[in-house]
Design an enzyme around this catalytic site. Structure first.
Site, short mmCIF file in Angstrom:
data_model
loop_
_atom_site.label_atom_id
_atom_site.label_comp_id
_atom_site.label_asym_id
_atom_site.label_seq_id
_atom_site.Cartn_x
_atom_site.Cartn_y
_atom_site.Cartn_z
N LYS A 87 0.76 -1.09 -0.04
CA LYS A 87 -0.15 -0.01 0.06
C LYS A 87 0.89 1.13 -0.01
O LYS A 87 0.41 2.33 -0.72
CB LYS A 87 -0.95 0.09 1.26
CG LYS A 87 -1.87 -1.09 1.48
CD LYS A 87 -2.82 -1.21 2.47
CE LYS A 87 -2.29 -1.05 3.94
NZ LYS A 87 -1.84 -2.22 4.38
N ARG A 116 11.49 -6.10 4.17
CA ARG A 116 11.47 -4.69 4.74
C ARG A 116 12.18 -4.24 5.82
O ARG A 116 12.59 -3.26 6.02
CB ARG A 116 9.84 -4.20 4.61
CG ARG A 116 9.46 -2.74 5.24
CD ARG A 116 8.11 -2.29 5.22
NE ARG A 116 7.51 -2.87 6.21
CZ ARG A 116 6.28 -2.87 6.30
NH1 ARG A 116 5.25 -2.53 5.37
NH2 ARG A 116 5.36 -3.29 7.50
N ARG A 146 11.03 -1.55 11.97
CA ARG A 146 9.83 -0.80 12.81
C ARG A 146 9.64 -1.73 14.07
O ARG A 146 10.06 -2.83 13.82
CB ARG A 146 8.91 -0.90 11.95
CG ARG A 146 8.40 0.34 11.16
CD ARG A 146 7.32 0.30 10.10
NE ARG A 146 6.19 -0.60 10.70
CZ ARG A 146 5.24 -0.71 9.99
NH1 ARG A 146 5.13 -0.40 8.59
NH2 ARG A 146 3.89 -1.32 10.48
N ARG A 201 -9.70 0.75 9.06
CA ARG A 201 -9.18 -0.57 9.30
C ARG A 201 -10.21 -1.35 10.01
O ARG A 201 -10.17 -2.65 10.33
CB ARG A 201 -8.20 -0.23 10.29
CG ARG A 201 -6.83 -0.96 9.50
CD ARG A 201 -5.72 -0.90 10.64
NE ARG A 201 -4.51 -1.25 10.53
CZ ARG A 201 -3.59 -0.80 9.83
NH1 ARG A 201 -3.72 0.44 9.32
NH2 ARG A 201 -2.29 -1.48 9.61
N ARG A 217 -0.65 -8.75 13.72
CA ARG A 217 -1.19 -7.68 12.73
C ARG A 217 -2.18 -8.47 11.49
O ARG A 217 -3.15 -7.91 11.25
CB ARG A 217 -0.07 -6.99 12.22
CG ARG A 217 0.19 -5.81 12.99
CD ARG A 217 1.57 -5.31 12.79
NE ARG A 217 1.96 -4.90 11.45
CZ ARG A 217 3.20 -5.02 10.82
NH1 ARG A 217 4.17 -5.39 11.43
NH2 ARG A 217 3.40 -4.65 9.65
P1 ADP Z 1 0.69 -2.14 8.18
O1 ADP Z 1 0.01 -1.51 6.94
O2 ADP Z 1 2.01 -2.71 7.95
O3 ADP Z 1 0.08 -3.15 8.90
P2 ADP Z 1 0.78 0.45 9.43
O4 ADP Z 1 1.96 1.31 9.31
O5 ADP Z 1 -0.70 0.99 8.49
O6 ADP Z 1 0.93 -1.02 9.16
O7 ADP Z 1 0.12 0.53 10.70
C1 ADP Z 1 0.76 0.30 11.92
C2 ADP Z 1 0.22 0.04 13.18
O8 ADP Z 1 -0.36 1.36 13.53
C3 ADP Z 1 -1.11 -0.86 13.11
O9 ADP Z 1 -0.65 -2.17 13.41
C4 ADP Z 1 -1.91 -0.09 14.25
O10 ADP Z 1 -1.35 -0.49 15.61
C5 ADP Z 1 -1.50 1.20 14.16
N1 ADP Z 1 -2.68 1.81 13.13
C6 ADP Z 1 -2.36 2.25 11.91
N2 ADP Z 1 -3.52 2.65 11.20
C7 ADP Z 1 -4.74 2.57 12.25
C8 ADP Z 1 -5.92 2.46 12.20
N3 ADP Z 1 -6.64 2.85 11.18
N4 ADP Z 1 -6.54 2.01 13.34
C9 ADP Z 1 -6.03 1.70 14.30
N5 ADP Z 1 -4.81 1.71 14.50
C10 ADP Z 1 -4.16 1.86 13.35
#
Ligand code: ADP
Length: 192
Positions: free
Chosen positions: A13, A127, A136, A88, A147
């Site tokens: 993404k 990554r 990260r 999400r 996740r």
């Molecule tokens: P990835 O796409 O690799 O799962 P992100 O960088 O989008 O990771 O998100 C990392 C973390 O940030 C998530 O695991 C969550 O804890 C938090 N997070 C990100 N976006 C949201 C969201 N829309 N709602 C709740 N938590 C979020």
């Protein structure tokens, strides 16, 4: 142009959002990046979010809806935006509908990056190795498993949610980066 990129962690993404930023001059709104910035800056939200993110759980809907709503009002969103990592949960999608309606805006499309789950772990390990300044905090096997299960339970239902609104397009995320990019551009041309 306002759109959502939907897909599991490691689907690509962020990479594709970056391409669209360059191509269309719209803003990338990554809730993950915004939350990581809040953690780094040790803001009140950051302090609250850090532990939740590190274990791979979701930050509260209220917090992320608030940060997205503020962000959408910034001038760089005038030409449009790509939501990456938000919504999400179905509750977030409903809050987004309401927020956009209040702002007099509407979504143009929702693009799902469809990938085989088997490759996600490999992509995320890669990554983690390539990230400058170290991986990260949530790019480890345990947090990743969490996740993925959170994605399956809470985010996957959004595919049906947006399919029901007629906004959903699915792109094969197993293709090369450039092929995925081209497939997305095809979808965007169709809706233009
Ligand atoms: P990835 O796409 O690799 O799962 P992100 O960088 O989008 O990771 O998100 C990392 C973390 O940030 C998530 O695991 C969550 O804890 C938090 N997070 C990100 N976006 C949201 C969201 N829309 N709602 C709740 N938590 C979020």
């Amino acid at each position: 142009m306002r759109l959502i990129l939907l897909g599991p962690p490691g689907a690509g993404k962020g990479t594709q959002a970056q391409f669209m930023v360059e191509q269309h001059g719209i803003a990338q709104l990554s809730t993950g990046d915004m939350l990581r910035a809040a953690v780094a800056a040790k803001t009140a939200i950051g302090l609250q979010a850090k532990e939740i993110m590190d274990r791979g759980d979701l930050v509260s809907d209220e917090v992320v809806v608030g940060i997205v709503s503020d962000r959408v009002d910034e001038p760089d969103c005038a030409k449009g935006f790509i939501l990456d990592g938000f919504p999400r949960t179905v509750a977030q999608a409903e809050a987004l509908d309401e927020m956009l309606e209040q702002k007099g805006l509407r979504l143009d499309t929702v693009i799902e990056l469809a990938v085989d789950e088997g490759i996600l772990l490999d992509r995320i390990v890669k990554r983690a190795e390539e990230t400058e300044g170290g991986p990260r905090a949530d790019d480890n096997a345990e947090a990743l498993a969490k996740r993925l299960s959170v994605y399956r339970e809470q985010t996957q239902p959004l595919i049906d949610y947006y399919s029901g609104t007629g906004l959903l397009s699915s792109v094969d995320g197993m293709q090369s980066m450039d092929e995925v990019r081209a497939s997305i551009e095809t979808v965007l041309k169709e809706i233009a």
